[in-house]
Scaffold this active site. Structure first.
Site, PDB file in Angstrom:
ATOM      1  N   HIS A   1      -3.342 -12.977   3.029  1.00 52.51           N
ATOM      2  CA  HIS A   1      -2.907 -13.408   4.360  1.00 52.51           C
ATOM      3  C   HIS A   1      -3.132 -14.903   4.606  1.00 52.51           C
ATOM      4  CE1 HIS A   1      -2.689  -9.171   4.447  1.00 52.51           C
ATOM      5  NE2 HIS A   1      -3.852  -8.909   4.984  1.00 52.51           N
TER       6      HIS A   1
ATOM      7  N   ASP B   1       3.140  -7.006   2.174  1.00 53.55           N
ATOM      8  CA  ASP B   1       2.133  -6.347   3.003  1.00 53.55           C
ATOM      9  C   ASP B   1       2.660  -5.022   3.564  1.00 53.55           C
ATOM     10  OD1 ASP B   1      -0.451  -6.159   4.108  1.00 53.55           O
ATOM     11  OD2 ASP B   1       0.167  -7.077   5.998  1.00 53.55           O
TER      12      ASP B   1
ATOM     13  N   ARG C   1     -10.698  -4.817  -5.136  1.00 54.80           N
ATOM     14  CA  ARG C   1     -10.652  -5.335  -3.771  1.00 54.80           C
ATOM     15  C   ARG C   1     -11.998  -5.153  -3.087  1.00 54.80           C
ATOM     16  NH1 ARG C   1      -7.157  -3.397   1.536  1.00 54.80           N
ATOM     17  NH2 ARG C   1      -6.584  -5.478   2.254  1.00 54.80           N
TER      18      ARG C   1
ATOM     19  N   HIS D   1       0.838  -1.193   0.000  1.00 62.88           N
ATOM     20  CA  HIS D   1       0.000   0.000   0.000  1.00 62.88           C
ATOM     21  C   HIS D   1       0.877   1.248   0.000  1.00 62.88           C
ATOM     22  CE1 HIS D   1      -3.103  -2.831   1.241  1.00 62.88           C
ATOM     23  NE2 HIS D   1      -2.418  -3.112   2.329  1.00 62.88           N
TER      24      HIS D   1
ATOM     25  N   ARG E   1     -22.577  -7.052   9.274  1.00 58.01           N
ATOM     26  CA  ARG E   1     -22.615  -8.278   8.472  1.00 58.01           C
ATOM     27  C   ARG E   1     -22.699  -9.500   9.380  1.00 58.01           C
ATOM     28  NH1 ARG E   1     -19.191 -12.269   6.770  1.00 58.01           N
ATOM     29  NH2 ARG E   1     -17.504 -11.344   8.001  1.00 58.01           N
TER      30      ARG E   1
END
Length: 312
Positions: A200, A267, A140, A49, A149
């Site tokens: 991951h 990452d 994504r 990122h 949720r």
């Protein structure tokens, strides 16, 4: 509560109701050491990122964390230390579906960089085309942070609608999800319009074990050639300190099931890490545990990401 496509593509928890500033993340180690293993030419970091500069790119008010500035020159310095030539920048949740920082970084970095975007439910074909021309190769979707949720639920109608929008460009959908919530994942997605990617190592705590039904469903999707998994963020699933020995069974199970469907990433800049910030050279050395021979490293670090992200 019915989840809409907007819930999926934004998927951020609001802190505005109590006016709390989202917590500031630790910065990555600014002195990445050279790894003890040599990576093959054209190795690809498939998950990183770019954050900031904060003075130029505005963070979402609904973000759940605040990163320090982690800029393209810093990232490229880390890549140089590790010996990595290709990279995939993934849109971080702090920007919602404003992809400007990611797209500008790809434009500056050049042809060896690709991107994974976050889009709203009103995204147009012209917008997708422009992003594709800019180097974007997927979308994504953050399942983990969708408000209200029900665990184990997926709004498949909205997801398929999104998948059909991006399919003409050869894109995939990258999920941030805990696969242990989905013991029937392979059946849920057996007729999904595009390939799916999972970060991951499946993003479930190692204490669940590789026999977990959700993890086994993921392996079946991989064997069918419909799913890819990133060897990223071992500190996000491990219950142990570096070198995260308890992640080895996960990595080896993924590689044994479908070595052509596995990719790797740093990452960087390791946002929201709650344990000790690892050095990127030390993280790279985990490949010695996961990918012990040169042929497998070539496949996972070069050949597989070349297929998934459209490198020549």
């Amino acid at each position: 509560m019915r989840l809409t496509e907007s819930d999926l593509t934004m998927s951020l928890q609001s802190n505005t109701s109590n006016n709390l500033e989202p917590p500031l993340c630790a910065a990555p180690d600014p002195k990445p050491r050279k790894p003890s293993i040599v990576l093959p030419p054209l190795a690809c970091d498939s998950h990183a990122h770019i954050c900031g500069p904060k003075s130029h790119y505005t963070y979402s008010m609904q973000r759940i964390y605040t990163p320090p500035d982690c800029l393209l020159p810093d990232y490229r310095h880390m890549l140089g230390a590790l010996g990595i030539e290709r990279a995939v920048l993934v849109q971080p949740s702090v920007y919602g579906n404003d992809n400007a920082a990611m797209l500008d970084a790809i434009k500056t970095a050049g042809a060896q960089f690709r991107g994974i975007a976050v889009v709203g439910d009103n995204v147009t074909a012209n917008e997708l085309k422009r992003m594709h021309e800019s180097g974007v190769r997927g979308v994504r979707v953050n399942i983990v942070d969708v408000p209200n949720r029900k665990p184990g639920s997926l709004p498949l109608a909205a997801l398929k609608k999104l998948a059909l929008k991006v399919k003409p460009y050869g894109w995939h959908i990258e999920f941030l999800m805990h696969v242990d919530e989905f013991p029937d994942l392979d059946r849920m997605l057996e007729d999904f319009p595009v390939d799916t990617v999972y970060g991951h190592l499946g993003y479930m705590k190692t204490e669940n074990g590789v026999e977990n039904p959700g993890f086994q469903a993921l392996l079946r999707l991989m064997k069918a050639g419909r799913a890819w998994v990133k060897l990223t963020g071992p500190y996000r699933i491990s219950t142990q300190p570096l070198p995260y020995i308890d992640t080895n069974d996960y990595a080896h199970s993924l590689l044994y099931a479908a070595p052509r469907q596995v990719i790797w990433g740093t990452d960087w800049p390791h946002v929201m890490v709650k344990s000790t910030m690892p050095n990127d050279g030390e993280l790279c050395d985990l490949l010695g545990q996961w990918l012990p021979d040169a042929e497998l490293r070539q496949q996972v670090l070069v050949d597989n990401p070349a297929r998934l992200y459209g490198y020549r």
